[in-house]
Write a protein that holds these residues in place. Structure first.
Motif, short mmCIF file in Angstrom:
data_model
loop_
_atom_site.label_atom_id
_atom_site.label_comp_id
_atom_site.label_asym_id
_atom_site.label_seq_id
_atom_site.Cartn_x
_atom_site.Cartn_y
_atom_site.Cartn_z
N ALA A 165 -12.58 -13.67 0.23
CA ALA A 165 -12.05 -12.65 1.13
C ALA A 165 -12.72 -11.32 0.83
N MET A 166 -13.14 -10.61 1.88
CA MET A 166 -13.88 -9.37 1.68
C MET A 166 -13.37 -8.31 2.65
N ALA A 167 -13.04 -7.13 2.13
CA ALA A 167 -12.55 -6.04 2.96
C ALA A 167 -12.95 -4.71 2.34
N THR A 168 -12.93 -3.67 3.16
CA THR A 168 -13.26 -2.33 2.65
C THR A 168 -12.09 -1.71 1.92
N HIS A 169 -10.92 -1.72 2.56
CA HIS A 169 -9.76 -1.01 2.03
C HIS A 169 -8.75 -2.00 1.46
N ALA A 170 -8.44 -1.86 0.17
CA ALA A 170 -7.52 -2.77 -0.51
C ALA A 170 -6.15 -2.12 -0.66
N ILE A 171 -5.33 -2.22 0.37
CA ILE A 171 -3.97 -1.70 0.27
C ILE A 171 -3.15 -2.61 -0.64
N LEU A 172 -3.26 -3.93 -0.42
CA LEU A 172 -2.64 -4.94 -1.29
C LEU A 172 -1.17 -4.62 -1.56
N SER A 173 -0.42 -4.49 -0.47
CA SER A 173 0.99 -4.14 -0.60
C SER A 173 1.84 -5.39 -0.85
N ALA A 174 3.11 -5.14 -1.15
CA ALA A 174 4.10 -6.21 -1.36
C ALA A 174 3.61 -7.20 -2.41
N ASP A 175 3.65 -8.51 -2.08
CA ASP A 175 3.28 -9.56 -3.03
C ASP A 175 1.83 -10.01 -2.86
N ALA A 176 1.01 -9.21 -2.21
CA ALA A 176 -0.37 -9.62 -1.93
C ALA A 176 -1.13 -10.06 -3.17
#
Length: 328
Positions: free
Chosen positions: A258-269
């Protein structure tokens, strides 16, 4: 502070002396501890889980610099909060436009950001906006860290991210796949309340739009036996990435990244992620990395520091957008 320190180190300067704190009643206070009169000020603000506090700190800091007679105030926001709320949904509002107006009224004269959720958001601001791209750094990571990337397929986890996936696939000379079907959210636009009784006072009846047919979720493209790289601009609760990875695994893809620019990674991510995750440091995520050892971080401080230098020296920004098209 980590990203700000990296940018300052690359520019060969020290961070300005300021103090930001919360009163016991929750109000934000700032104290600029050195003169900014007649100077160009660059406020670097990364977004923490308390997004509203971060926004208030930025606006109060910008207004403080204006009242202290700074010549210009440039906001460096690698991730623009509320950027997902850039469209009208039911009886909601376009919150991103409100945030843009708030920043401009607070005193920002320029904005530097990275990978806006929608490029049209730049039109919400009445100040110059430089929307930098993280794709060169992500491409470099793929080429250096994935030895067999020529056997990869770039996967868009929804049709809305297909353009991003196509851009990466064309640069890597690999194929693309798109996950399509009823797992996509279909938020209705406008006001979702048709009249219960149709008036017949000589006026023609308005035709109602035919509801969409929900197709079974499917993968368009060949992924069997290939490295699947799922791309998007934001990874938030990670539910969509996990569902996409499970579908790709069922169709014989592997390994999956998985690849993304912005890693918010909220909750149980961080806890539900089972595949390798590659993100940039536009948003601090050190605590999430402690919960998930598969998160890899790509540093984008180089392009941010170069943007600051070029703006300060009055140089052209075009080289930062080399080979980047309107659809990228």
């Amino acid at each position: 502070m980590e990203l700000a320190n990296r940018i300052a180190e690359r520019l060969g300067v020290e961070l300005g002396k300021t103090e930001v704190y919360q009163d016991s009643n929750g109000e934000t206070r700032i104290q600029i501890q050195e003169s900014v009169r007649g100077k160009d000020v660059y406020i670097i603000q990364t977004i923490s889980p308390d997004v509203n506090r971060c926004l208030m700190e930025l606006c109060v800091m910008a207004y403080g610099c204006v009242t202290a007679c700074a010549r210009s105030v440039c906001g460096v926001l690698p991730y623009l909060p509320y950027s997902k709320q850039c469209k009208m949904r039911k009886r909601g509002s376009i919150v991103c436009k409100l945030i843009a107006s708030l920043m401009c009224r607070a005193g920002l004269t320029h904005l530097i950001t990275v990978d806006l959720h929608q490029k049209e958001i730049q039109g919400f601001f009445n100040i110059p906006v430089d929307n930098l791209r993280a794709s060169p750094f992500l491409l470099q990571y793929i080429q250096e860290e994935i030895p067999d990337y020529h056997n990869a397929v770039i996967v868009a986890k929804s049709p809305s991210s297909a353009k991003r996936a196509q851009s990466l696939a064309e640069r890597l000379r690999v194929s693309i796949a798109v996950i399509h079907g009823d797992a996509e959210t279909d938020l209705l636009d406008g006001r979702h309340s048709p009249p219960t009784v149709r008036t017949t006072g000589g006026l023609p009846e308005l035709p109602f739009c035919i509801p969409k047919e929900k197709h079974p979720i499917t993968v368009v493209g060949d992924v069997a036996g290939r490295i699947a790289i799922i791309v998007d601009d934001i990874i938030d609760d990670a539910v969509g990435f996990v569902a996409a990875a499970e579908m790709l695994r069922e169709r014989g893809a592997g390994p999956i990244i998985a690849m993304a620019t912005h890693a918010i990674l909220s909750a149980d991510a961080p806890r539900i992620l089972q595949e390798s995750v590659v993100v940039t440091n536009t948003i601090p995520h050190s605590s999430q990395k402690l919960q998930c050892c598969k998160i890899k971080t790509v540093d984008v401080s180089l392009i941010l520091s170069e943007a600051v230098r070029r703006i300060h020296c009055g140089e052209s920004m075009s080289c930062l957008f080399h080979n980047i098209g309107a659809d990228d």
